[in-house]
Design a protein around this motif. Structure first.
Motif, PDB file in Angstrom:
ATOM      1  N   UNK A  80     -10.381 -14.714  18.761  1.00 35.52           N
ATOM      2  CA  UNK A  80     -10.976 -13.980  17.659  1.00 35.52           C
ATOM      3  C   UNK A  80     -11.596 -14.954  16.680  1.00 35.52           C
ATOM      4  N   UNK A  81     -11.682 -14.554  15.433  1.00 35.66           N
ATOM      5  CA  UNK A  81     -12.288 -15.400  14.404  1.00 35.66           C
ATOM      6  C   UNK A  81     -11.535 -15.250  13.090  1.00 35.66           C
ATOM      7  N   UNK A  82     -11.674 -16.264  12.254  1.00 34.25           N
ATOM      8  CA  UNK A  82     -11.181 -16.180  10.890  1.00 34.25           C
ATOM      9  C   UNK A  82     -12.406 -16.069   9.994  1.00 34.25           C
ATOM     10  N   UNK A  95      -9.426 -13.586   6.566  1.00 32.99           N
ATOM     11  CA  UNK A  95      -9.005 -12.506   7.446  1.00 32.99           C
ATOM     12  C   UNK A  95      -9.062 -13.015   8.882  1.00 32.99           C
ATOM     13  N   UNK A  96      -7.929 -12.999   9.577  1.00 30.85           N
ATOM     14  CA  UNK A  96      -7.894 -13.348  10.999  1.00 30.85           C
ATOM     15  C   UNK A  96      -8.185 -12.069  11.777  1.00 30.85           C
ATOM     16  N   UNK A  97      -9.297 -12.045  12.478  1.00 32.71           N
ATOM     17  CA  UNK A  97      -9.747 -10.832  13.164  1.00 32.71           C
ATOM     18  C   UNK A  97      -9.696 -11.071  14.679  1.00 32.71           C
ATOM     19  N   UNK A 103     -15.414  -7.425  17.803  1.00 33.90           N
ATOM     20  CA  UNK A 103     -16.499  -6.737  18.509  1.00 33.90           C
ATOM     21  C   UNK A 103     -16.873  -5.453  17.768  1.00 33.90           C
ATOM     22  N   UNK A 104     -15.873  -4.688  17.316  1.00 33.74           N
ATOM     23  CA  UNK A 104     -16.148  -3.460  16.554  1.00 33.74           C
ATOM     24  C   UNK A 104     -16.859  -3.778  15.242  1.00 33.74           C
ATOM     25  N   UNK A 110     -24.108  -4.582  12.919  1.00 34.01           N
ATOM     26  CA  UNK A 110     -25.407  -4.480  13.585  1.00 34.01           C
ATOM     27  C   UNK A 110     -26.036  -3.121  13.309  1.00 34.01           C
ATOM     28  N   UNK A 111     -25.216  -2.076  13.355  1.00 33.51           N
ATOM     29  CA  UNK A 111     -25.714  -0.726  13.062  1.00 33.51           C
ATOM     30  C   UNK A 111     -26.257  -0.651  11.632  1.00 33.51           C
TER      31      UNK A 111
END
Length: 124
Positions: A80-82, A95-97, A103-104, A110-111
């Motif tokens: 994931x990413x921070x 935030x650790x995602x 992806x969500x 993007x939307x």
């Protein structure tokens, strides 16, 4: 009406500080002291009940930072990413995602970006 706690911004020795008065006790907090207090309060709040709601409230007036600085890096613990966002009042918040949520989030952003592009694009 008696207010047991008062908080005000004051000038102190050429800089700014926060004066916190509770009953007859007074404390002066400079910016680093205030940053430490905010961070400590956030840690304590996270342990309190009731929990922060999972959904945002449409009635609450949130503090919103316009075009915040941000930073991202690969999460060293899981896939994931921070994400870090800088708020001028709350400091940097991380935030650790995990990948699934990332992806969500990318899809949702993007939307929004696509909708914004459609709204502001000029016809040829």
């Amino acid at each position: 009406m008696h207010h047991p706690m008062q908080v005000e911004l004051v000038s102190d020795y050429g800089g700014q500080a926060l004066r916190v008065t509770i009953d007859r006790s007074v404390s002066i907090l400079d910016a680093p002291d205030l940053d430490a207090l905010i961070e400590h309060l956030a840690v304590l709040r996270a342990k309190m009940k009731p929990d922060i709601p999972q959904e945002i409230s449409r009635q609450h007036r949130y503090v919103v930072e316009i075009d915040p600085c941000w930073y991202t890096e690969k999460n060293p613990i899981f896939e994931g990413a921070v994400l870090f966002f800088r708020h001028t009042g709350f400091n940097w918040t991380g935030f650790a995602v995990p990948k699934e949520s990332l992806v969500k989030l990318i899809d949702a952003l993007t939307e929004h970006a696509d909708a914004s592009h459609e709204t502001y694009s000029m016809p040829n």
